[in-house]
Design an enzyme around this catalytic site. Structure first.
Site, mmCIF file in Angstrom:
data_model
loop_
_atom_site.group_PDB
_atom_site.id
_atom_site.type_symbol
_atom_site.label_atom_id
_atom_site.label_comp_id
_atom_site.label_asym_id
_atom_site.label_seq_id
_atom_site.Cartn_x
_atom_site.Cartn_y
_atom_site.Cartn_z
ATOM 1 C CB SER A 25 -0.976 -0.011 1.174
ATOM 2 O OG SER A 25 -0.308 0.168 2.395
ATOM 3 C CG MET A 102 8.270 -7.502 6.051
ATOM 4 S SD MET A 102 8.197 -6.132 7.244
ATOM 5 C CE MET A 102 8.234 -7.052 8.766
ATOM 6 C CG LEU A 105 18.396 -4.709 3.464
ATOM 7 C CD1 LEU A 105 17.998 -3.302 3.041
ATOM 8 C CD2 LEU A 105 18.490 -5.638 2.256
ATOM 9 C CG ASN A 119 12.534 1.138 6.621
ATOM 10 O OD1 ASN A 119 11.738 0.509 5.911
ATOM 11 N ND2 ASN A 119 12.587 1.003 7.934
ATOM 12 C CG HIS A 121 10.095 1.552 12.044
ATOM 13 N ND1 HIS A 121 10.295 0.194 11.985
ATOM 14 C CD2 HIS A 121 9.808 1.831 13.323
ATOM 15 C CE1 HIS A 121 10.148 -0.317 13.200
ATOM 16 N NE2 HIS A 121 9.851 0.661 14.027
ATOM 17 C CB SER A 148 10.011 7.303 11.686
ATOM 18 O OG SER A 148 9.520 7.536 12.992
ATOM 19 C CG ASP A 157 13.828 -0.474 12.498
ATOM 20 O OD1 ASP A 157 13.736 -0.312 11.272
ATOM 21 O OD2 ASP A 157 13.264 -1.400 13.106
ATOM 22 C CD GLN A 185 -1.668 10.923 9.247
ATOM 23 O OE1 GLN A 185 -0.925 11.797 8.814
ATOM 24 N NE2 GLN A 185 -2.993 10.994 9.118
ATOM 25 C CD GLU A 186 3.145 3.026 7.619
ATOM 26 O OE1 GLU A 186 3.733 2.484 6.665
ATOM 27 O OE2 GLU A 186 2.759 2.377 8.623
#
Ligand code: NHR
Ligand code: GAR
Length: 227
Positions: A25, A102, A105, A119, A121, A148, A157, A185-186
């Site tokens: 999404s 997911m 790395l 990224n 998060h 974030s 993270d 919000q993302e």
């Protein structure tokens, strides 16, 4: 003789590769924001480590090249990361975007893309690094939660945060209702940050975010930036 050739060449638009694992999404929000011109760049390819990720269909629908690199096919994380790098390099991206990706790395990947790897998060970092953030936000009794976008560095993270968006935690929230509120919000936050990057206004220097040649001493707040 005056040479106008420099001015006539319009610079190539920034190119992105988006890495996903699931529903995509956030990818869709980025596809829509490039299609509308809000993000001045193009998504060259979408790569998933999960063969059945719904996001692959979203990309195909938008006419974007897709590729599956199944982590299960690789014995070691470093081998998977090398395969990822090789696939991504075909597109020479300006920016690599993790959108619900997911797999952790390894340093070989992070070092290769340092400063052009971001990224999203689902927490207000540095709070709630790692997985299951919505459950943990409720368990800890937080009254404010959110999401974030950060530059990725070696620390999981833990890379410098570029921008955040906040949501209230409500009395009757479940992890699902809270996740849904954050996800809305993302879908605003990620296009806002990718737009700034594609406009050439964001940089990572010495593990610090710079916006418009100025050091950011705290993350931007989506509610307070003029888009
Ligand atoms: N890689 C590095 N080096 N640094 C980061 O900050 C990264 C990263 C890769 C992904 C996303 C991250 C998140 O936003 C991300 C940030 C997966 C895990 C995880 O534990 C943790 C954090 C994030 C993504 N993954 C398990 C693993 O073994 C697999 C879990 C699963 O497949 O469901 O890789 O939250
Ligand atoms: C999003 O909430 C994103 O922040 C989160 O997974 C969801 C992906 O949704 N990312 C992580 O938890 C990374 N570990 P999407 O596939 O619909 O964009």
């Amino acid at each position: 003789m005056i040479d106008f050739s420099q001015q006539l060449q319009t610079p190539a638009p920034p190119t992105m590769v988006v890495l996903i694992s699931g529903s995509g999404s956030n990818l869709q929000a980025l596809i829509d924001a490039t299609a509308s011109g809000f993000i001045p760049g193009r998504i060259a390819a979408v790569i998933s480590n999960q063969p059945d990720a719904l996001g692959l269909q979203r990309a195909q629908q938008a006419g974007i090249a897709t590729q599956v690199i199944a982590h299960r096919a690789y014995a070691r994380r470093e081998d998977f990361d090398q395969a990822l790098i090789q696939a991504i390099e075909a597109y020479q991206p300006t920016l690599v975007v993790l959108a619900g990706f997911m797999r952790i790395l390894t340093p070989v990947f992070v070092t290769h893309y340092l400063g052009r790897l971001v990224n999203i998060h689902p927490s207000l970092l540095p709070a709630l690094r790692g997985l299951h953030t919505h459950e943990r936000a409720l368990a800890e009794g937080l009254s404010v939660h959110g999401c974030s976008v950060h530059f990725v560095n070696q620390e999981l993270d833990g890379g410098p945060v570029i921008m955040q968006a906040r949501v209230p935690v409500l009395p009757d929230d479940t992890p699902q209702t809270l996740a849904a509120r954050v996800l809305i919000q993302e879908h605003r936050l990620y296009p806002a940050v990718v737009r700034l990057f594609c406009q050439g206004r964001l940089q990572l220097k010495a593990n610090t975010v710079w916006l418009d040649q100025q050091r950011l001493d705290q993350p931007l707040d989506l509610a307070c930036v003029a888009l």
